[in-house]
Every structure is written in structure tokens, then in C-alpha cells.
Design a protein around this motif. Structure first.
Motif, PDB file in Angstrom:
ATOM      1  N   LEU A 271       2.266  10.847  13.214  1.00 65.76           N
ATOM      2  CA  LEU A 271       1.607  10.527  11.953  1.00 65.76           C
ATOM      3  C   LEU A 271       1.229  11.793  11.191  1.00 65.76           C
ATOM      4  O   LEU A 271       1.449  11.900   9.988  1.00 65.76           O
ATOM      5  N   ARG A 272       0.674  12.746  11.920  1.00 69.20           N
ATOM      6  CA  ARG A 272       0.264  13.998  11.276  1.00 69.20           C
ATOM      7  C   ARG A 272       1.456  14.729  10.663  1.00 69.20           C
ATOM      8  O   ARG A 272       1.316  15.398   9.645  1.00 69.20           O
ATOM      9  N   GLY A 273       2.614  14.559  11.311  1.00 70.99           N
ATOM     10  CA  GLY A 273       3.819  15.181  10.790  1.00 70.99           C
ATOM     11  C   GLY A 273       4.282  14.587   9.464  1.00 70.99           C
ATOM     12  O   GLY A 273       4.963  15.234   8.679  1.00 70.99           O
ATOM     13  N   LYS A 274       3.867  13.334   9.225  1.00 70.37           N
ATOM     14  CA  LYS A 274       4.292  12.634   8.006  1.00 70.37           C
ATOM     15  C   LYS A 274       3.381  12.904   6.817  1.00 70.37           C
ATOM     16  O   LYS A 274       3.730  12.623   5.684  1.00 70.37           O
ATOM     17  N   ILE A 275       2.173  13.380   7.109  1.00 70.84           N
ATOM     18  CA  ILE A 275       1.173  13.558   6.052  1.00 70.84           C
ATOM     19  C   ILE A 275       1.186  15.001   5.550  1.00 70.84           C
ATOM     20  O   ILE A 275       1.161  15.933   6.355  1.00 70.84           O
ATOM     21  N   PRO A 276       1.234  15.204   4.244  1.00 71.70           N
ATOM     22  CA  PRO A 276       1.247  16.575   3.699  1.00 71.70           C
ATOM     23  C   PRO A 276       0.036  17.386   4.165  1.00 71.70           C
ATOM     24  O   PRO A 276      -1.069  16.851   4.250  1.00 71.70           O
ATOM     25  N   PRO A 277       0.238  18.681   4.484  1.00 72.59           N
ATOM     26  CA  PRO A 277      -0.829  19.519   5.068  1.00 72.59           C
ATOM     27  C   PRO A 277      -2.114  19.571   4.241  1.00 72.59           C
ATOM     28  O   PRO A 277      -3.198  19.569   4.818  1.00 72.59           O
ATOM     29  N   GLN A 278      -1.996  19.596   2.904  1.00 69.79           N
ATOM     30  CA  GLN A 278      -3.235  19.716   2.114  1.00 69.79           C
ATOM     31  C   GLN A 278      -4.078  18.449   2.200  1.00 69.79           C
ATOM     32  O   GLN A 278      -5.302  18.498   2.160  1.00 69.79           O
TER      33      GLN A 278
ATOM     34  N   GLN B   8       0.418   3.372  -6.231  1.00 69.01           N
ATOM     35  CA  GLN B   8       1.088   4.495  -6.867  1.00 69.01           C
ATOM     36  C   GLN B   8       0.696   5.836  -6.275  1.00 69.01           C
ATOM     37  O   GLN B   8       1.510   6.729  -6.141  1.00 69.01           O
ATOM     38  N   ASP B   9      -0.579   5.976  -5.988  1.00 69.79           N
ATOM     39  CA  ASP B   9      -1.063   7.302  -5.625  1.00 69.79           C
ATOM     40  C   ASP B   9      -2.276   7.156  -4.717  1.00 69.79           C
ATOM     41  O   ASP B   9      -2.886   6.098  -4.645  1.00 69.79           O
ATOM     42  N   ILE B  10      -2.596   8.240  -4.028  1.00 73.63           N
ATOM     43  CA  ILE B  10      -3.820   8.221  -3.240  1.00 73.63           C
ATOM     44  C   ILE B  10      -4.969   8.681  -4.128  1.00 73.63           C
ATOM     45  O   ILE B  10      -4.777   9.458  -5.062  1.00 73.63           O
ATOM     46  N   GLN B  11      -6.160   8.186  -3.836  1.00 65.74           N
ATOM     47  CA  GLN B  11      -7.321   8.464  -4.667  1.00 65.74           C
ATOM     48  C   GLN B  11      -8.487   8.928  -3.805  1.00 65.74           C
ATOM     49  O   GLN B  11      -8.655   8.470  -2.686  1.00 65.74           O
ATOM     50  N   LEU B  12      -9.274   9.823  -4.381  1.00 69.94           N
ATOM     51  CA  LEU B  12     -10.479  10.280  -3.694  1.00 69.94           C
ATOM     52  C   LEU B  12     -11.695   9.642  -4.343  1.00 69.94           C
ATOM     53  O   LEU B  12     -11.715   9.453  -5.556  1.00 69.94           O
ATOM     54  N   CYS B  13     -12.706   9.349  -3.532  1.00 67.65           N
ATOM     55  CA  CYS B  13     -13.966   8.884  -4.100  1.00 67.65           C
ATOM     56  C   CYS B  13     -14.619  10.064  -4.813  1.00 67.65           C
ATOM     57  O   CYS B  13     -14.749  11.153  -4.247  1.00 67.65           O
TER      58      CYS B  13
ATOM     59  N   GLY C  33      -5.563  18.430   5.650  1.00 66.63           N
ATOM     60  CA  GLY C  33      -6.633  19.433   5.685  1.00 66.63           C
ATOM     61  C   GLY C  33      -7.943  18.873   5.153  1.00 66.63           C
ATOM     62  O   GLY C  33      -8.998  19.067   5.744  1.00 66.63           O
ATOM     63  N   HIS C  34      -7.842  18.163   4.036  1.00 68.96           N
ATOM     64  CA  HIS C  34      -9.036  17.571   3.436  1.00 68.96           C
ATOM     65  C   HIS C  34      -9.611  16.491   4.362  1.00 68.96           C
ATOM     66  O   HIS C  34     -10.818  16.420   4.585  1.00 68.96           O
ATOM     67  N   TYR C  35      -8.711  15.687   4.907  1.00 64.47           N
ATOM     68  CA  TYR C  35      -9.112  14.631   5.844  1.00 64.47           C
ATOM     69  C   TYR C  35      -9.829  15.229   7.054  1.00 64.47           C
ATOM     70  O   TYR C  35     -10.895  14.764   7.465  1.00 64.47           O
TER      71      TYR C  35
ATOM     72  N   MET D 269       0.851  -1.204   0.000  1.00 64.34           N
ATOM     73  CA  MET D 269       0.000   0.000   0.000  1.00 64.34           C
ATOM     74  C   MET D 269       0.879   1.244   0.000  1.00 64.34           C
ATOM     75  O   MET D 269       1.963   1.236   0.566  1.00 64.34           O
ATOM     76  N   ASN D 270       0.391   2.293  -0.592  1.00 63.27           N
ATOM     77  CA  ASN D 270       1.042   3.595  -0.579  1.00 63.27           C
ATOM     78  C   ASN D 270       1.315   4.022   0.868  1.00 63.27           C
ATOM     79  O   ASN D 270       0.453   3.927   1.730  1.00 63.27           O
ATOM     80  N   GLU D 271       2.544   4.479   1.107  1.00 65.33           N
ATOM     81  CA  GLU D 271       2.942   4.792   2.485  1.00 65.33           C
ATOM     82  C   GLU D 271       2.086   5.896   3.099  1.00 65.33           C
ATOM     83  O   GLU D 271       1.679   5.830   4.258  1.00 65.33           O
ATOM     84  N   LEU D 272       1.793   6.901   2.282  1.00 62.92           N
ATOM     85  CA  LEU D 272       0.964   8.012   2.748  1.00 62.92           C
ATOM     86  C   LEU D 272      -0.421   7.515   3.152  1.00 62.92           C
ATOM     87  O   LEU D 272      -0.976   7.903   4.181  1.00 62.92           O
ATOM     88  N   LEU D 273      -0.941   6.619   2.325  1.00 59.11           N
ATOM     89  CA  LEU D 273      -2.251   6.058   2.596  1.00 59.11           C
ATOM     90  C   LEU D 273      -2.228   5.220   3.876  1.00 59.11           C
ATOM     91  O   LEU D 273      -3.146   5.276   4.681  1.00 59.11           O
ATOM     92  N   GLN D 274      -1.142   4.473   4.055  1.00 60.44           N
ATOM     93  CA  GLN D 274      -0.988   3.678   5.267  1.00 60.44           C
ATOM     94  C   GLN D 274      -1.025   4.571   6.504  1.00 60.44           C
ATOM     95  O   GLN D 274      -1.649   4.240   7.503  1.00 60.44           O
ATOM     96  N   ASN D 275      -0.345   5.714   6.399  1.00 62.93           N
ATOM     97  CA  ASN D 275      -0.344   6.653   7.516  1.00 62.93           C
ATOM     98  C   ASN D 275      -1.737   7.205   7.784  1.00 62.93           C
ATOM     99  O   ASN D 275      -2.131   7.371   8.936  1.00 62.93           O
ATOM    100  N   LEU D 276      -2.487   7.464   6.706  1.00 60.90           N
ATOM    101  CA  LEU D 276      -3.855   7.957   6.868  1.00 60.90           C
ATOM    102  C   LEU D 276      -4.744   6.905   7.530  1.00 60.90           C
ATOM    103  O   LEU D 276      -5.553   7.218   8.402  1.00 60.90           O
ATOM    104  N   VAL D 277      -4.572   5.662   7.115  1.00 57.26           N
ATOM    105  CA  VAL D 277      -5.366   4.569   7.700  1.00 57.26           C
ATOM    106  C   VAL D 277      -5.058   4.452   9.194  1.00 57.26           C
ATOM    107  O   VAL D 277      -5.958   4.326  10.025  1.00 57.26           O
ATOM    108  N   LYS D 278      -3.771   4.529   9.528  1.00 58.10           N
ATOM    109  CA  LYS D 278      -3.360   4.457  10.937  1.00 58.10           C
ATOM    110  C   LYS D 278      -3.936   5.620  11.728  1.00 58.10           C
ATOM    111  O   LYS D 278      -4.425   5.450  12.839  1.00 58.10           O
ATOM    112  N   LEU D 279      -3.840   6.808  11.122  1.00 53.00           N
ATOM    113  CA  LEU D 279      -4.339   8.013  11.782  1.00 53.00           C
ATOM    114  C   LEU D 279      -5.820   7.871  12.092  1.00 53.00           C
ATOM    115  O   LEU D 279      -6.270   8.143  13.204  1.00 53.00           O
ATOM    116  N   GLN D 280      -6.573   7.420  11.085  1.00 55.69           N
ATOM    117  CA  GLN D 280      -8.006   7.288  11.291  1.00 55.69           C
ATOM    118  C   GLN D 280      -8.327   6.241  12.353  1.00 55.69           C
ATOM    119  O   GLN D 280      -9.179   6.466  13.208  1.00 55.69           O
ATOM    120  N   SER D 281      -7.630   5.112  12.315  1.00 56.30           N
ATOM    121  CA  SER D 281      -7.948   4.066  13.297  1.00 56.30           C
ATOM    122  C   SER D 281      -7.603   4.534  14.704  1.00 56.30           C
ATOM    123  O   SER D 281      -8.307   4.216  15.660  1.00 56.30           O
TER     124      SER D 281
END
Ligand SMILES: [Zn+2]
Length: 126
Positions: A31-38, A81-86, A41-43, A1-13
Motif C-alpha cells: 500500500l505504501r508503495g502505491k501512495i505518493p511520498p508527499q 476527483q481528488d483528495i482533500q485535507l480538512c 509523509g503528511h499522513y 472513491m478516489n483510488e489513492l484515498l482508498q489506499n489511504l483508508v486501507k493503510l490506516q485501518s
């Protein structure tokens, strides 16, 4: 899995687990430090609206809004490869790890139970 996405999943859980101890807070800050601000912000906007910022894709369907996700989006997620939005609900999409287990195993067919052969070798009787 995309590392950024993994961090988001961890953050949410972590956030939805509601654990408020020092360890959890430290992990959240890290975790928040690893994720880009934009992205963060959306999250956060989604979470502020009482939604989950992330939705799992199951069988090409977004678990957040139950709308079908385009195959191209699923493929991108699979390749990590990339993160995706619904497109429908705007949540970040991820493929849960369990998806791999859904592939049927050809060897999992339960056959008739074989009785273990009893060895009556002379060595065992001594
Ligand atoms: Zn959705």
C-alpha cells in the motif's frame, strides 16, 4: 472513491488494527508503495502526533475535529476527483461508504403483514 484515498483508508485501518503478522506487513508495504511520498509523509506526520491521518466526513462534518467541511470539498470527494485535507485539523478527508445507505428508501415502509394465502388446490391433497 478516489483510488489513492482508498489506499489511504486501507493503510490506516491496517495500521490501527495493530496486526503484526507477515500478511499485514506485506499489505502495508504494498500500500505504501502505491501512495505518493508527499502524501504518505503528511499522513505519517499526523500519525506521529498520535492522530489519525484520515478522518471520515459525516453530514458535512469532519469526524476528526467536528468542524464543518465546505460543501465544495464534499462534492469533490463525492466525485472521487481528488483528495482533500480538512482545513481545520489537516487530516485527509474521505466519505465513508455508509453515506449511500443514509438515503431513505421509499419502499421501506412496513405495511400490515399479509397472511399467506393457503392454497387448497386438489393437486396438493393428492
Ligand atoms: Zn478536521
Amino acid at each position: 472513491m478516489n483510488e489513492l484515498l482508498q489506499n489511504l483508508v486501507k493503510l490506516q485501518s491496517l495500521e490501527f488494527a495493530g496486526v503484526k503478522d507477515k500478511n499485514a506487513e506485506a499489505s502495508l508495504t504494498e500500500l505504501r508503495g502505491k501512495i505518493p511520498p508527499q502524501i504518505l509523509g503528511h499522513y505519517d506526520r499526523l500519525v506521529a502526533h498520535g492522530k489519525k491521518g484520515l478522518a471520515a466526513v459525516r453530514g458535512q462534518v469532519c469526524s476528526g475535529c467536528h468542524m464543518q467541511v465546505p460543501l465544495g470539498v464534499v462534492m469533490t470527494l463525492k466525485r472521487g476527483q481528488d483528495i482533500q485535507l480538512c482545513e481545520n485539523c489537516g487530516r485527509y478527508l474521505y466519505l465513508p461508504e455508509a453515506t449511500k445507505a443514509e438515503v431513505p428508501k421509499p419502499t421501506a415502509k412496513p405495511g400490515p403483514a399479509r397472511k399467506p394465502r393457503k392454497s387448497k388446490g386438489p393437486l396438493l391433497l393428492v
